[in-house]
Design a protein around this motif. Structure first.
Motif, PDB file in Angstrom:
ATOM      1  N   TYR A  43       0.877  -1.173   0.000  1.00 39.55           N
ATOM      2  CA  TYR A  43       0.000   0.000   0.000  1.00 39.55           C
ATOM      3  C   TYR A  43       0.909   1.216   0.000  1.00 39.55           C
ATOM      4  N   VAL A  44       0.572   2.173  -0.848  1.00 37.77           N
ATOM      5  CA  VAL A  44       1.291   3.438  -0.908  1.00 37.77           C
ATOM      6  C   VAL A  44       0.285   4.546  -0.629  1.00 37.77           C
ATOM      7  N   THR A  45       0.632   5.427   0.294  1.00 41.43           N
ATOM      8  CA  THR A  45      -0.226   6.556   0.625  1.00 41.43           C
ATOM      9  C   THR A  45       0.298   7.782  -0.108  1.00 41.43           C
ATOM     10  N   ILE A  46      -0.545   8.347  -0.980  1.00 40.77           N
ATOM     11  CA  ILE A  46      -0.179   9.534  -1.752  1.00 40.77           C
ATOM     12  C   ILE A  46      -0.789  10.757  -1.076  1.00 40.77           C
ATOM     13  N   THR A  47       0.059  11.761  -0.866  1.00 38.91           N
ATOM     14  CA  THR A  47      -0.372  13.021  -0.271  1.00 38.91           C
ATOM     15  C   THR A  47       0.053  14.171  -1.173  1.00 38.91           C
ATOM     16  N   ALA A  48      -0.551  15.329  -0.951  1.00 39.77           N
ATOM     17  CA  ALA A  48      -0.210  16.528  -1.714  1.00 39.77           C
ATOM     18  C   ALA A  48       0.262  17.615  -0.760  1.00 39.77           C
ATOM     19  N   ASP A  49       1.255  18.373  -1.208  1.00 40.00           N
ATOM     20  CA  ASP A  49       1.745  19.518  -0.463  1.00 40.00           C
ATOM     21  C   ASP A  49       1.993  20.633  -1.468  1.00 40.00           C
ATOM     22  N   ASN A  50       1.163  21.668  -1.399  1.00 42.64           N
ATOM     23  CA  ASN A  50       1.262  22.801  -2.337  1.00 42.64           C
ATOM     24  C   ASN A  50       1.262  22.350  -3.796  1.00 42.64           C
ATOM     25  N   GLY A  51       0.404  21.389  -4.132  1.00 47.61           N
ATOM     26  CA  GLY A  51       0.249  20.945  -5.514  1.00 47.61           C
ATOM     27  C   GLY A  51       1.271  19.924  -5.981  1.00 47.61           C
ATOM     28  N   THR A  52       2.152  19.491  -5.100  1.00 51.21           N
ATOM     29  CA  THR A  52       3.139  18.474  -5.438  1.00 51.21           C
ATOM     30  C   THR A  52       2.794  17.198  -4.680  1.00 51.21           C
ATOM     31  N   PHE A  53       2.724  16.092  -5.420  1.00 53.27           N
ATOM     32  CA  PHE A  53       2.294  14.818  -4.849  1.00 53.27           C
ATOM     33  C   PHE A  53       3.485  13.918  -4.568  1.00 53.27           C
ATOM     34  N   SER A  54       3.392  13.191  -3.454  1.00 47.82           N
ATOM     35  CA  SER A  54       4.409  12.196  -3.113  1.00 47.82           C
ATOM     36  C   SER A  54       3.714  10.971  -2.551  1.00 47.82           C
ATOM     37  N   GLY A  55       4.404   9.844  -2.609  1.00 48.42           N
ATOM     38  CA  GLY A  55       3.834   8.589  -2.138  1.00 48.42           C
ATOM     39  C   GLY A  55       4.800   7.847  -1.234  1.00 48.42           C
ATOM     40  N   THR A  56       4.268   7.374  -0.102  1.00 49.97           N
ATOM     41  CA  THR A  56       5.059   6.678   0.902  1.00 49.97           C
ATOM     42  C   THR A  56       4.494   5.278   1.111  1.00 49.97           C
ATOM     43  N   VAL A  57       5.368   4.284   1.173  1.00 48.21           N
ATOM     44  CA  VAL A  57       4.928   2.913   1.432  1.00 48.21           C
ATOM     45  C   VAL A  57       4.371   2.856   2.854  1.00 48.21           C
ATOM     46  N   SER A  58       3.096   2.488   2.963  1.00 48.19           N
ATOM     47  CA  SER A  58       2.474   2.413   4.281  1.00 48.19           C
ATOM     48  C   SER A  58       2.321   0.976   4.768  1.00 48.19           C
ATOM     49  N   LYS A  59       2.432   0.004   3.842  1.00 52.43           N
ATOM     50  CA  LYS A  59       2.307  -1.394   4.245  1.00 52.43           C
ATOM     51  C   LYS A  59       2.865  -2.290   3.141  1.00 52.43           C
ATOM     52  N   ILE A  60       3.594  -3.334   3.539  1.00 51.32           N
ATOM     53  CA  ILE A  60       4.000  -4.390   2.611  1.00 51.32           C
ATOM     54  C   ILE A  60       3.064  -5.557   2.875  1.00 51.32           C
ATOM     55  N   LEU A  61       2.466  -6.093   1.816  1.00 48.29           N
ATOM     56  CA  LEU A  61       1.420  -7.099   1.970  1.00 48.29           C
ATOM     57  C   LEU A  61       1.938  -8.499   2.291  1.00 48.29           C
ATOM     58  N   LYS A  81      14.212   1.243   6.011  1.00 49.31           N
ATOM     59  CA  LYS A  81      13.076   0.337   5.912  1.00 49.31           C
ATOM     60  C   LYS A  81      12.183   0.803   4.768  1.00 49.31           C
ATOM     61  N   ILE A  82      11.669  -0.143   4.014  1.00 48.88           N
ATOM     62  CA  ILE A  82      10.801   0.209   2.883  1.00 48.88           C
ATOM     63  C   ILE A  82       9.469   0.746   3.379  1.00 48.88           C
ATOM     64  N   VAL A  83       8.912   0.150   4.446  1.00 48.05           N
ATOM     65  CA  VAL A  83       7.702   0.730   5.038  1.00 48.05           C
ATOM     66  C   VAL A  83       8.101   2.079   5.632  1.00 48.05           C
ATOM     67  N   GLY A  84       7.440   3.123   5.205  1.00 49.37           N
ATOM     68  CA  GLY A  84       7.770   4.481   5.630  1.00 49.37           C
ATOM     69  C   GLY A  84       8.608   5.243   4.622  1.00 49.37           C
ATOM     70  N   MET A  85       9.116   4.534   3.601  1.00 50.66           N
ATOM     71  CA  MET A  85       9.957   5.173   2.587  1.00 50.66           C
ATOM     72  C   MET A  85       9.104   5.900   1.544  1.00 50.66           C
ATOM     73  N   THR A  86       9.540   7.104   1.196  1.00 46.36           N
ATOM     74  CA  THR A  86       8.905   7.835   0.098  1.00 46.36           C
ATOM     75  C   THR A  86       9.476   7.270  -1.195  1.00 46.36           C
ATOM     76  N   ILE A  87       8.592   6.680  -2.008  1.00 40.68           N
ATOM     77  CA  ILE A  87       9.050   6.039  -3.255  1.00 40.68           C
ATOM     78  C   ILE A  87       8.618   6.801  -4.497  1.00 40.68           C
ATOM     79  N   LEU A  88       7.823   7.841  -4.312  1.00 37.29           N
ATOM     80  CA  LEU A  88       7.308   8.628  -5.433  1.00 37.29           C
ATOM     81  C   LEU A  88       7.286  10.075  -4.948  1.00 37.29           C
ATOM     82  N   TRP A  89       7.852  10.988  -5.704  1.00 38.41           N
ATOM     83  CA  TRP A  89       7.884  12.379  -5.261  1.00 38.41           C
ATOM     84  C   TRP A  89       7.973  13.333  -6.445  1.00 38.41           C
ATOM     85  N   GLY A  90       7.580  14.581  -6.182  1.00 36.99           N
ATOM     86  CA  GLY A  90       7.717  15.644  -7.174  1.00 36.99           C
ATOM     87  C   GLY A  90       6.668  15.667  -8.273  1.00 36.99           C
TER      88      GLY A  90
END
Length: 147
Positions: A43-61, A81-90
């Motif tokens: 699971y990756v949680t995508i958030t936005a900050d001032n119009g820029t999106f990033s995604g962080t691994v929230s769970k490995i299945l 650790k991969i859980v908690g790592m930002t894997i998508l940014w900008g």
């Protein structure tokens, strides 16, 4: 307390608009699907900050891999650790897609240029990592996790 029809209608209308708004943005929790095996991986949680999106691994299945680290990563992600790592940014919205970002593959440690596109159903996200031109790379289809 008595509720009249207009109060109920306004409440329902607000709920529908709220659902529609979340479906028109990539913000939220996504189940990643491996492009080679077709299996759900995380699971990756995508958030936005001032119009820029990033995604962080929230769970490995896969429970056997939930404590995995990124041993092949370089820099600040090395041995993280991969859980908690930002894997998508900008990622920034440009028309109907989100572009100018980066994606890291924690298994290889490689960082790619990336873009993503939210499909019309609002519950499917195409994520592409590439080198140079977007013709050379890989794509994954992620599914929105209903919370």
């Amino acid at each position: 307390m008595l509720l009249n029809k207009s109060t109920i209608t306004i409440g329902l209308f607000s709920a529908v608009l709220s659902c529609m708004a979340s479906a028109s943005s990539p913000e939220g929790v996504w189940k990643t699907i491996d492009d080679a095996t077709g299996e759900a991986k995380s699971y990756v949680t995508i958030t936005a900050d001032n119009g820029t999106f990033s995604g962080t691994v929230s769970k490995i299945l896969d429970p056997a891999k939930e404590d995995s680290i990124c041993s092949k990563c370089k820099g600040e992600r090395k041995d993280q650790k991969i859980v908690g790592m930002t894997i998508l940014w900008g990622m920034k919205q440009q028309g109907d897609k989100y572009d100018d970002g980066n994606v890291i593959d924690p298994e290889s440690g490689k960082i790619y240029s990336g873009h993503m596109k939210l499909l019309a159903d609002g519950n499917t996200l195409e994520v592409r990592g590439y080198i140079g031109f977007s013709l050379i790379g890989r794509s994954q289809t992620w599914e929105r996790v209903q919370q």
